[in-house]
Motif scaffolding. Structure first.
Motif, PDB file in Angstrom:
ATOM      1  N   GLU A  22      40.432 -16.167  15.925  1.00 49.34           N
ATOM      2  CA  GLU A  22      39.191 -16.682  16.616  1.00 49.34           C
ATOM      3  C   GLU A  22      39.051 -15.665  17.956  1.00 49.34           C
ATOM      4  N   PHE A  23      40.043 -14.705  18.175  1.00 50.92           N
ATOM      5  CA  PHE A  23      39.815 -13.553  19.164  1.00 50.92           C
ATOM      6  C   PHE A  23      39.271 -12.248  18.687  1.00 50.92           C
ATOM      7  N   GLY A  27      35.168 -13.902  15.008  1.00 51.68           N
ATOM      8  CA  GLY A  27      35.689 -15.008  15.391  1.00 51.68           C
ATOM      9  C   GLY A  27      34.944 -15.696  16.572  1.00 51.68           C
ATOM     10  N   ILE A  28      34.955 -14.840  17.708  1.00 49.97           N
ATOM     11  CA  ILE A  28      34.137 -15.059  18.833  1.00 49.97           C
ATOM     12  C   ILE A  28      32.879 -15.477  18.512  1.00 49.97           C
ATOM     13  N   LEU A  29      31.989 -14.927  17.651  1.00 50.72           N
ATOM     14  CA  LEU A  29      30.868 -15.105  17.338  1.00 50.72           C
ATOM     15  C   LEU A  29      30.645 -16.629  16.597  1.00 50.72           C
ATOM     16  N   GLU A  30      31.673 -16.553  15.398  1.00 52.03           N
ATOM     17  CA  GLU A  30      31.565 -17.741  14.861  1.00 52.03           C
ATOM     18  C   GLU A  30      31.564 -19.101  15.747  1.00 52.03           C
ATOM     19  N   GLY A 165      35.358  -2.878   8.264  1.00 51.25           N
ATOM     20  CA  GLY A 165      36.206  -3.725   9.382  1.00 51.25           C
ATOM     21  C   GLY A 165      35.830  -3.589  10.781  1.00 51.25           C
ATOM     22  N   LYS A 166      34.659  -3.334  11.037  1.00 54.60           N
ATOM     23  CA  LYS A 166      34.144  -3.391  12.326  1.00 54.60           C
ATOM     24  C   LYS A 166      34.473  -4.836  13.118  1.00 54.60           C
ATOM     25  N   TYR A 167      34.012  -5.580  12.570  1.00 54.74           N
ATOM     26  CA  TYR A 167      34.016  -7.094  12.908  1.00 54.74           C
ATOM     27  C   TYR A 167      35.102  -7.916  12.900  1.00 54.74           C
ATOM     28  N   SER A 226      21.065 -16.656  19.234  1.00 53.79           N
ATOM     29  CA  SER A 226      21.453 -17.484  20.199  1.00 53.79           C
ATOM     30  C   SER A 226      22.820 -17.466  20.866  1.00 53.79           C
ATOM     31  N   ALA A 227      23.794 -16.603  20.331  1.00 51.46           N
ATOM     32  CA  ALA A 227      25.172 -16.419  20.689  1.00 51.46           C
ATOM     33  C   ALA A 227      24.999 -15.383  21.915  1.00 51.46           C
TER      34      ALA A 227
END
Length: 255
Positions: A22-23, A27-30, A165-167, A226-227
């Motif tokens: 999530e970090f 994961g942050i975007l999700e 692997g950037k994200y 929207s994120a």
């Protein structure tokens, strides 16, 4: 070994590491997109099928849900979720059940109907159309008429941004299977964590045939724009937005 068996073994061995996803950027975007989809759930009952370590279940609690029932196939993931919830000192807001959500759940003391059902990434751990249908049968059974569905799932496993692997993760080792595609997900870390996944063609974002089959309407993909994380750094997310690897979908069950 089936996809579900392999996934269970992988998650059992890396439950703590998965909770750290999530970090990572994706994961942050999700998380931001799922929070938007959850909205205000004050006083509502929520069922989280395949809820893992409870990341999105906790977001639903924060959004006001009266209770979340979390079902997952992996006991170590459930243990992580329960330990985090205990650390937050929120008694009675979550219940935890171990089960394969692609199979009937009649043996569990679930509520007869829920206001919201979340199914995040579970549809990308099915190795057959039968397993996919099994998950949707549980969604249909336990969601009340007029209730809301929320799901995160793979949109295009072969998109270029997942090769670099950037994200925060990489998809590789693609293998065709009947009705879909199996692949390996690699998450950088110490150690690197890899697990097996599979998506059915009927479940990828360009198709909503399964939702319609099970009586869902007002099907909507949460806009990435929207994120907050994308608004703050659009250049970083440019490659991702060219062909997004996942989507967060919400829909309504017909009355």
């Amino acid at each position: 070994m089936s996809i579900s068996d392999q996934a269970k073994e992988d998650y059992m061995n890396h439950a703590e590491q998965y909770n750290k996803f999530e970090f990572k950027p994706a994961g942050i975007l999700e998380s931001e997109l799922v929070k938007t989809a959850i909205g205000d759930v004050s006083g509502l009952l929520v069922l989280d099928l395949g809820g893992g370590a409870g990341v999105h279940a906790r977001e639903a609690v924060d959004a006001g849900a009266s209770r979340i029932d979390l079902v997952d196939i992996t006991p170590t993931m459930l243990q992580v979720a329960e330990e985090v919830e205990k650390s937050l000192e929120r008694e009675g807001r979550m219940r935890f059940f171990e089960a394969d959500v692609s199979l009937p759940l009649d043996h569990l003391p679930l509520e007869p109907a829920y206001d919201l059902i979340m199914v995040n990434w579970v549809l990308d751990h099915v190795g057959s159309i039968q397993m996919l249908e099994g998950v949707w049968k549980n969604i249909e059974k336990y969601l009340k008429p007029g209730g809301r569905f929320l799901g995160t799932r793979v949109a295009d496993p072969k998109t270029h941004c997942l090769q670099v692997g950037k994200y925060g993760y990489i998809y590789k080792n693609f293998r065709p299977i009947p009705g879909g595609l199996a692949y390996t997900v690699s998450i950088p870390g110490d150690p690197v964590w890899e697990y097996e996944a599979a998506s059915m063609e009927a479940s990828l974002c360009r198709s909503f045939e399964v939702e319609r089959k099970y009586g869902f309407i007002d099907i909507e993909v949460i806009p990435f724009e929207s994120a907050k994380t994308i608004q703050e750094d659009p250049d970083f997310w440019k490659l991702f937005l060219e062909n997004p690897p996942f989507v967060v979908v919400k829909a309504i069950k017909k009355q």
